[in-house]
Write a protein that holds these residues in place. Structure first.
Motif, PDB file in Angstrom:
ATOM      1  N   ALA A  83       0.808  -1.216   0.000  1.00 56.14           N
ATOM      2  CA  ALA A  83       0.000   0.000   0.000  1.00 56.14           C
ATOM      3  C   ALA A  83       0.844   1.270   0.000  1.00 56.14           C
ATOM      4  CB  ALA A  83      -0.910  -0.006   1.228  1.00 56.14           C
ATOM      5  N   HIS A  84       2.159   1.154  -0.017  1.00 55.39           N
ATOM      6  CA  HIS A  84       3.024   2.326   0.046  1.00 55.39           C
ATOM      7  C   HIS A  84       3.360   2.838  -1.349  1.00 55.39           C
ATOM      8  CE1 HIS A  84       3.643   1.623   4.313  1.00 55.39           C
ATOM      9  NE2 HIS A  84       3.897   0.361   4.023  1.00 55.39           N
ATOM     10  N   GLY A  85       3.723   4.104  -1.428  1.00 56.07           N
ATOM     11  CA  GLY A  85       4.228   4.675  -2.661  1.00 56.07           C
ATOM     12  C   GLY A  85       3.144   5.043  -3.655  1.00 56.07           C
ATOM     13  N   ASP A 100       5.062   1.417  -7.849  1.00 55.81           N
ATOM     14  CA  ASP A 100       5.571   0.892  -6.578  1.00 55.81           C
ATOM     15  C   ASP A 100       4.944  -0.441  -6.147  1.00 55.81           C
ATOM     16  OD1 ASP A 100       7.274   3.016  -6.517  1.00 55.81           O
ATOM     17  OD2 ASP A 100       6.320   4.033  -4.834  1.00 55.81           O
ATOM     18  N   PRO A 101       3.632  -0.633  -6.249  1.00 51.31           N
ATOM     19  CA  PRO A 101       3.057  -1.918  -5.844  1.00 51.31           C
ATOM     20  C   PRO A 101       3.384  -3.076  -6.798  1.00 51.31           C
ATOM     21  CG  PRO A 101       1.384  -0.198  -5.807  1.00 51.31           C
ATOM     22  CD  PRO A 101       2.578   0.358  -6.504  1.00 51.31           C
ATOM     23  N   GLN A 110      15.789  -5.294  -7.519  1.00 54.30           N
ATOM     24  CA  GLN A 110      16.745  -6.400  -7.519  1.00 54.30           C
ATOM     25  C   GLN A 110      17.362  -6.542  -6.120  1.00 54.30           C
ATOM     26  OE1 GLN A 110      19.996  -5.717 -10.232  1.00 54.30           O
ATOM     27  NE2 GLN A 110      20.131  -7.890 -10.693  1.00 54.30           N
ATOM     28  N   GLY A 111      17.411  -7.790  -5.636  1.00 50.55           N
ATOM     29  CA  GLY A 111      17.981  -8.071  -4.324  1.00 50.55           C
ATOM     30  C   GLY A 111      16.971  -8.061  -3.190  1.00 50.55           C
ATOM     31  N   TYR A 112      15.718  -7.764  -3.498  1.00 51.21           N
ATOM     32  CA  TYR A 112      14.655  -7.729  -2.485  1.00 51.21           C
ATOM     33  C   TYR A 112      13.559  -8.711  -2.872  1.00 51.21           C
ATOM     34  CZ  TYR A 112      16.858  -3.629  -0.500  1.00 51.21           C
ATOM     35  OH  TYR A 112      17.749  -2.780   0.094  1.00 51.21           O
ATOM     36  N   LEU A 127       7.825  -2.478   0.779  1.00 53.94           N
ATOM     37  CA  LEU A 127       9.023  -2.094   1.516  1.00 53.94           C
ATOM     38  C   LEU A 127       8.850  -0.807   2.311  1.00 53.94           C
ATOM     39  CD1 LEU A 127      11.734  -2.935  -1.155  1.00 53.94           C
ATOM     40  CD2 LEU A 127      11.355  -4.122   1.014  1.00 53.94           C
ATOM     41  N   GLY A 128       8.055   0.091   1.797  1.00 54.37           N
ATOM     42  CA  GLY A 128       7.845   1.350   2.488  1.00 54.37           C
ATOM     43  C   GLY A 128       8.891   2.395   2.146  1.00 54.37           C
ATOM     44  N   SER A 129       8.646   3.607   2.591  1.00 51.32           N
ATOM     45  CA  SER A 129       9.461   4.742   2.175  1.00 51.32           C
ATOM     46  C   SER A 129      10.873   4.729   2.750  1.00 51.32           C
ATOM     47  CB  SER A 129       8.761   6.055   2.531  1.00 51.32           C
ATOM     48  OG  SER A 129       8.570   6.145   3.919  1.00 51.32           O
TER      49      SER A 129
END
Length: 92
Positions: free
Chosen positions: A47-49, A53-54, A59-61, A68-70
């Motif tokens: 729900a962030h960004g 963003d959704p 890469q790497g996450y 992830l959030g801000s």
């Protein structure tokens, strides 16, 4: 089509978000670029960004920017990377 993002972007699945910040002064022009690579997921998640963003998983996450959030996004996003370069330039 997911949330108006379009099928063209969804076909490739990989995405590189890019951003540039530019400084103009009487003695020159400087450009600071930032990039963040990742994949577009099939489902909206988080729900962030805003915008992608959704859907965008850097890469790497294992989560999207929307999850992830801000705090994390502000460290690794394409905009953040360009702004950090600009900040370092202005401090010198």
């Amino acid at each position: 089509m997911l949330g108006g993002y379009g099928t063209k972007d969804m076909k490739s699945k990989t995405k590189k978000k890019e951003n540039a910040k530019e400084v103009f002064k009487e003695n020159g022009f400087w450009r600071f670029e930032g990039a963040c690579e990742g994949v577009l997921q099939d489902q909206l998640s988080g729900a962030h960004g805003f915008g992608y963003d959704p859907l965008f998983q850097p890469q790497g996450y294992h989560q999207t920017f929307g999850e992830l959030g801000s705090e994390i996004k502000d460290q690794i996003s394409h905009r953040s990377r360009a702004l950090h370069q600009l900040k370092d330039f202005l401090i010198l």
